[in-house]
Design an enzyme around this catalytic site. Structure first.
Site, PDB file in Angstrom:
ATOM      1  N   GLY A   1     -61.387  35.243 -83.234  1.00 38.65           N
ATOM      2  CA  GLY A   1     -60.166  34.551 -82.724  1.00 38.65           C
ATOM      3  C   GLY A   1     -60.446  34.106 -81.423  1.00 38.65           C
ATOM      4  O   GLY A   1     -61.212  34.065 -80.792  1.00 38.65           O
ATOM      5  N   VAL A   2     -59.181  33.557 -80.882  1.00 34.64           N
ATOM      6  CA  VAL A   2     -59.257  33.286 -79.510  1.00 34.64           C
ATOM      7  C   VAL A   2     -58.985  34.224 -78.506  1.00 34.64           C
ATOM      8  O   VAL A   2     -58.477  35.292 -78.950  1.00 34.64           O
ATOM      9  CB  VAL A   2     -58.284  31.915 -79.057  1.00 34.64           C
ATOM     10  CG1 VAL A   2     -58.642  30.580 -79.741  1.00 34.64           C
ATOM     11  CG2 VAL A   2     -56.999  32.239 -79.549  1.00 34.64           C
TER      12      VAL A   2
ATOM     13  N   SER B   1     -59.844  36.308 -74.563  1.00 38.48           N
ATOM     14  CA  SER B   1     -61.222  36.863 -73.671  1.00 38.48           C
ATOM     15  C   SER B   1     -61.650  38.080 -74.542  1.00 38.48           C
ATOM     16  O   SER B   1     -62.747  38.416 -74.856  1.00 38.48           O
ATOM     17  CB  SER B   1     -60.355  37.427 -72.506  1.00 38.48           C
ATOM     18  OG  SER B   1     -59.812  36.391 -71.860  1.00 38.48           O
TER      19      SER B   1
ATOM     20  N   GLU C   1     -62.898  29.130 -86.714  1.00 40.21           N
ATOM     21  CA  GLU C   1     -62.314  28.140 -86.506  1.00 40.21           C
ATOM     22  C   GLU C   1     -62.638  27.679 -84.929  1.00 40.21           C
ATOM     23  O   GLU C   1     -62.587  26.382 -84.693  1.00 40.21           O
ATOM     24  CB  GLU C   1     -60.721  28.204 -86.534  1.00 40.21           C
ATOM     25  CG  GLU C   1     -60.204  29.566 -85.681  1.00 40.21           C
ATOM     26  CD  GLU C   1     -58.822  29.827 -85.929  1.00 40.21           C
ATOM     27  OE1 GLU C   1     -58.156  29.196 -86.939  1.00 40.21           O
ATOM     28  OE2 GLU C   1     -58.086  30.492 -85.074  1.00 40.21           O
TER      29      GLU C   1
ATOM     30  N   ASN D   1     -48.621  32.657 -77.584  1.00 41.17           N
ATOM     31  CA  ASN D   1     -49.473  31.433 -78.159  1.00 41.17           C
ATOM     32  C   ASN D   1     -49.008  31.303 -79.469  1.00 41.17           C
ATOM     33  O   ASN D   1     -48.352  29.931 -79.588  1.00 41.17           O
ATOM     34  CB  ASN D   1     -51.083  31.792 -78.040  1.00 41.17           C
ATOM     35  CG  ASN D   1     -51.540  32.065 -76.707  1.00 41.17           C
ATOM     36  OD1 ASN D   1     -50.748  31.640 -75.727  1.00 41.17           O
ATOM     37  ND2 ASN D   1     -52.387  32.963 -76.533  1.00 41.17           N
TER      38      ASN D   1
HETATM   39  O1  0RQ Z   1     -51.417  39.385 -69.728  1.00 45.77           O
HETATM   40  O2  0RQ Z   1     -52.179  37.343 -68.973  1.00 45.77           O
HETATM   41  O3  0RQ Z   1     -50.387  38.268 -67.515  1.00 45.77           O
HETATM   42  O4  0RQ Z   1     -52.811  39.465 -67.778  1.00 45.77           O
HETATM   43  O5  0RQ Z   1     -51.129  39.438 -72.828  1.00 45.77           O
HETATM   44  O6  0RQ Z   1     -54.116  39.744 -72.887  1.00 45.77           O
HETATM   45  O7  0RQ Z   1     -55.438  41.436 -73.287  1.00 45.77           O
HETATM   46  O8  0RQ Z   1     -56.101  39.563 -71.890  1.00 45.77           O
HETATM   47  O9  0RQ Z   1     -56.120  39.452 -74.326  1.00 45.77           O
HETATM   48  O10 0RQ Z   1     -56.659  36.790 -73.766  1.00 45.77           O
HETATM   49  O11 0RQ Z   1     -57.295  38.169 -75.672  1.00 45.77           O
HETATM   50  O12 0RQ Z   1     -55.022  37.528 -75.618  1.00 45.77           O
HETATM   51  C1  0RQ Z   1     -53.158  38.072 -78.733  1.00 45.77           C
HETATM   52  C2  0RQ Z   1     -52.472  36.703 -76.694  1.00 45.77           C
HETATM   53  C3  0RQ Z   1     -54.540  38.219 -76.761  1.00 45.77           C
HETATM   54  C4  0RQ Z   1     -54.406  36.077 -78.058  1.00 45.77           C
HETATM   55  C5  0RQ Z   1     -53.501  37.343 -77.413  1.00 45.77           C
HETATM   56  C6  0RQ Z   1     -50.887  40.865 -71.971  1.00 45.77           C
HETATM   57  C7  0RQ Z   1     -51.671  41.096 -71.129  1.00 45.77           C
HETATM   58  C8  0RQ Z   1     -52.311  39.493 -70.882  1.00 45.77           C
HETATM   59  C9  0RQ Z   1     -53.436  38.569 -72.686  1.00 45.77           C
HETATM   60  P1  0RQ Z   1     -51.922  38.489 -68.484  1.00 45.77           P
HETATM   61  P2  0RQ Z   1     -55.611  40.015 -72.889  1.00 45.77           P
HETATM   62  P3  0RQ Z   1     -56.259  37.933 -74.923  1.00 45.77           P
HETATM   63  C10 0RQ Z   1     -57.065  32.372 -83.287  1.00 45.77           C
HETATM   64  C11 0RQ Z   1     -56.490  33.433 -83.892  1.00 45.77           C
HETATM   65  C12 0RQ Z   1     -53.077  34.713 -81.398  1.00 45.77           C
HETATM   66  C13 0RQ Z   1     -53.618  35.109 -82.679  1.00 45.77           C
HETATM   67  C14 0RQ Z   1     -55.018  35.003 -82.907  1.00 45.77           C
HETATM   68  C15 0RQ Z   1     -53.802  35.188 -79.086  1.00 45.77           C
HETATM   69  C16 0RQ Z   1     -52.096  38.735 -71.830  1.00 45.77           C
HETATM   70  O13 0RQ Z   1     -55.695  36.456 -78.538  1.00 45.77           O
HETATM   71  O14 0RQ Z   1     -52.794  34.620 -78.777  1.00 45.77           O
HETATM   72  O15 0RQ Z   1     -55.723  35.959 -82.612  1.00 45.77           O
HETATM   73  N1  0RQ Z   1     -53.947  35.394 -80.411  1.00 45.77           N
HETATM   74  N2  0RQ Z   1     -55.260  33.652 -83.622  1.00 45.77           N
HETATM   75  O16 0RQ Z   1     -51.255  42.138 -70.354  1.00 45.77           O
HETATM   76  C17 0RQ Z   1     -46.819  42.727 -73.480  1.00 45.77           C
HETATM   77  C18 0RQ Z   1     -48.105  43.945 -74.985  1.00 45.77           C
HETATM   78  C19 0RQ Z   1     -49.215  43.222 -74.493  1.00 45.77           C
HETATM   79  C20 0RQ Z   1     -49.272  42.188 -73.454  1.00 45.77           C
HETATM   80  C21 0RQ Z   1     -51.080  42.414 -73.937  1.00 45.77           C
HETATM   81  N3  0RQ Z   1     -48.176  44.649 -76.035  1.00 45.77           N
HETATM   82  N4  0RQ Z   1     -47.012  43.474 -74.351  1.00 45.77           N
HETATM   83  N5  0RQ Z   1     -47.823  41.783 -73.110  1.00 45.77           N
HETATM   84  N6  0RQ Z   1     -50.444  41.700 -73.046  1.00 45.77           N
HETATM   85  N7  0RQ Z   1     -50.624  43.153 -74.822  1.00 45.77           N
HETATM   86  C22 0RQ Z   1     -56.111  31.290 -82.559  1.00 45.77           C
HETATM   87  C23 0RQ Z   1     -56.215  29.991 -83.221  1.00 45.77           C
HETATM   88  O17 0RQ Z   1     -56.060  30.115 -84.333  1.00 45.77           O
HETATM   89  C24 0RQ Z   1     -55.916  28.830 -82.468  1.00 45.77           C
END
Ligand code: 0RQ
Length: 502
Positions: free
Chosen positions: A262-263, A265, A287, A377
């Site tokens: 997935g997308v 970091s 994807e 997102n």
């Molecule tokens: O916050 O940006 O303020 O630091 O969420 O979290 O740990 O840096 O992780 O960049 O991999 O993103 C799910 C958002 C993770 C992403 C998600 C806060 C955390 C941080 C980002 P800051 P990380 P990532 C492909 C498939 C969509 C679903 C998917 C995503 C920010 O992977 O959008 O996978 N996925 N789709 O601090 C509050 C919590 C938290 C939280 C993390 N429990 N509560 N804030 N954070 N956990 C997509 C497509 O199909 C296009």
């Protein structure tokens, strides 16, 4: 330009971005190219931002997935977007979605094309599509993504093309455009391997529908992922060790099954973990291709990658596009209804890795809503893959915001992936294999293997109390307390209950 615009009939259709923008009227529905900041149109949206300074109008914008700042920041902030779907990832539009200024439909990415076909999305007034070239015989060669562009071009009343002269000529040949027919008259999708080609190298254009061609030289905005860190390295190792066990018991071999990632970091960093492993001849059927896939190709680990978009950081992008001939024959970009198609995901037996924001002690996953209400997102393709993959794996750090938030909670505050779609959970603490387990059997695995030590006791206390209070129901909960951790976070800035403080 002659090399890029090779169709005779379309030569006299070149117009300025301002002229193209003048065709867009209040209330129109637009289908735009672009998927995770790749292959999106840029100059027409910027002209629409200018137009909005003197004219009030609103449009609905559907795309492949998230776009760069031209649409999801500038156009949104100009107040032009009424409704947006099916995925976004820009703080600009995210804030407007969460303040009610933009309506957002967050949807499984493989579903959009069917909804366009059925007329539920649409009718689409204009498809606005970025192209690397237009061939002699009228094929539109997409750029760094395919997304929903083929179905938008097919179904829209009219088409505006942004011909990007700065995009590489070598992109021609990388795409494989195959559009399934209407349901009921549809054959099986003839794909047996991730590297199979099914269609044409470009999107067939109905030349009469092409209203104008605008020239662009703006490149994609680079991705904003942050590099791997110590904890994502540990997560990668947990995942690799889990896969090694699968090999030991004979369910997999060292070339595994095609990988989807997935997308974000975390997903990128975890995939990068394969670089120094014994796994080889890996294939990717995903994807989005983020940095890690190209680093794995360079390391000789990945032999082929199929996706719908390429989204790279500035540094890796410079390397990949500077040496594109090295990668071109190991790549194919497809429409997202094919890259994310359940039929193919199941047939190929994918190993799918997506990211959770939070998950609960029974294995339900929230990937989209911070504290249940605030859109992050979107679900993107994660649901397409998780439900249909051979292995639906979710990764997340066990905590967020310096430990004030536990990513493992009694009950998720929003559900994207139900307990039925979640096979494996990986955090920096360890791996929970949930396959074949009933809800109460999963609790111990999730808490003991994946939760942060600071929250383990508090999670056990909730489960034990719920189990007792319900007399051992199938999925024990105390409804008054199930979301109390989120309430505590909102009131006191932490999920930690002081009576469990160490
Ligand atoms: O916050 O940006 O303020 O630091 O969420 O979290 O740990 O840096 O992780 O960049 O991999 O993103 C799910 C958002 C993770 C992403 C998600 C806060 C955390 C941080 C980002 P800051 P990380 P990532 C492909 C498939 C969509 C679903 C998917 C995503 C920010 O992977 O959008 O996978 N996925 N789709 O601090 C509050 C919590 C938290 C939280 C993390 N429990 N509560 N804030 N954070 N956990 C997509 C497509 O199909 C296009």
């Amino acid at each position: 330009l002659a090399k890029k615009l090779r169709n005779e009939q379309l030569r006299n259709k070149v117009v300025t971005a301002e002229e193209a923008a003048s065709w867009i009227k209040d209330g129109m529905v637009l289908g735009m190219s672009g998927f995770t900041r790749a292959g999106d149109v840029k100059v027409v949206p910027l002209a629409l931002v200018e137009k909005a300074k003197t004219e009030s109008f609103k449009v609905d914008v559907y795309t492949g997935a998230s776009l760069g700042p031209e649409v999801d920041q500038y156009l949104a902030e100009a107040g032009v977007i009424r409704k947006r779907g099916p995925f976004q990832g820009d703080p600009g539009i995210r804030n407007m979605i969460n303040s009610g200024e933009v309506t957002y439909v967050d949807a499984h990415l493989s579903h959009n094309a069917e909804l366009v076909r059925q007329g539920i999305i649409g009718p689409i007034d204009f498809a606005i599509i970025e192209a690397a070239a237009i061939t002699e015989d009228g094929l539109l060669i997409p750029t760094t993504s395919v997304g929903n562009s083929p179905i938008f071009v097919q179904e829209a009343d009219q088409v505006i093309i942004e011909l990007n002269v700065a995009q590489l000529d070598a992109l021609e040949g990388v795409h494989d455009i195959f559009v399934p027919g209407p349901q009921g008259k549809r054959d099986p999708i003839p794909m047996l391997n991730a590297s199979d080609r099914l269609g044409t190298i470009g999107i067939p254009l109905d030349l009469d529908k092409v209203k104008g061609i605008v020239i662009s030289d703006i490149l994609d905005a680079p991705s904003t992922i942050v590099p791997a860190d110590e904890e994502t390295d540990i997560m990668a190792n947990h995942l690799l060790n889990f896969l090694r066990e699968e090999i030991k018991v004979g369910r997999l071999t060292t070339s595994l099954r095609p990988l989807q990632s997935g997308v974000g970091s975390v997903a990128n960093a975890v995939l990068l973990g394969f670089k120094d492993s014994e796994f080889e001849n890996l294939e990717v059927y995903s994807e989005v291709l983020q940095d890690a896939v190209f680093e794995l190709m360079d390391a000789g680990k990945v032999s082929f990658a199929s996706a719908t978009s390429i989204t790279l950081s500035e540094e890796v992008g410079n390397h990949v596009y500077g040496n594109f001939e090295k990668y071109a024959d190991k790549l194919v970009l497809r429409p997202q209804e094919i890259s994310n198609h359940p039929e193919i995901i199941r047939r190929l037996g994918l190993i799918s890795v997506n990211t959770a924001l939070e998950l609960d002690i029974y294995g339900n996953v929230n990937s989209t809503h911070v504290s249940g209400t605030r859109m992050m997102n979107g679900i993107g393709g994660s649901g397409d893959f998780a439900r249909n993959a051979r292995l639906g794996i979710f990764v997340t750090k066990s905590y967020a915001k310096g430990g004030k938030i536990s990513s493992i909670v009694p009950m998720v505050s929003h559900v994207d992936h139900t307990e039925h779609d979640v096979d494996i959970i990986v955090t920096e603490q360890g791996v929970a294999d949930l396959r074949g387990l009933a809800p109460k059997e999963r609790v111990g695995r999730i808490i003991e293997n994946c939760a942060h030590p600071d929250y383990k006791e508090q999670l056990w206390a909730y489960f034990n109390e719920a189990n007792e209070a319900t007399g051992g129901h199938h999925t024990p909960h105390i409804l008054e307390k199930a979301l109390s951790w989120h309430v505590n976070l909102a009131k006191n800035g932490t999920m930690q209950d002081p009576s469990f403080a160490k």
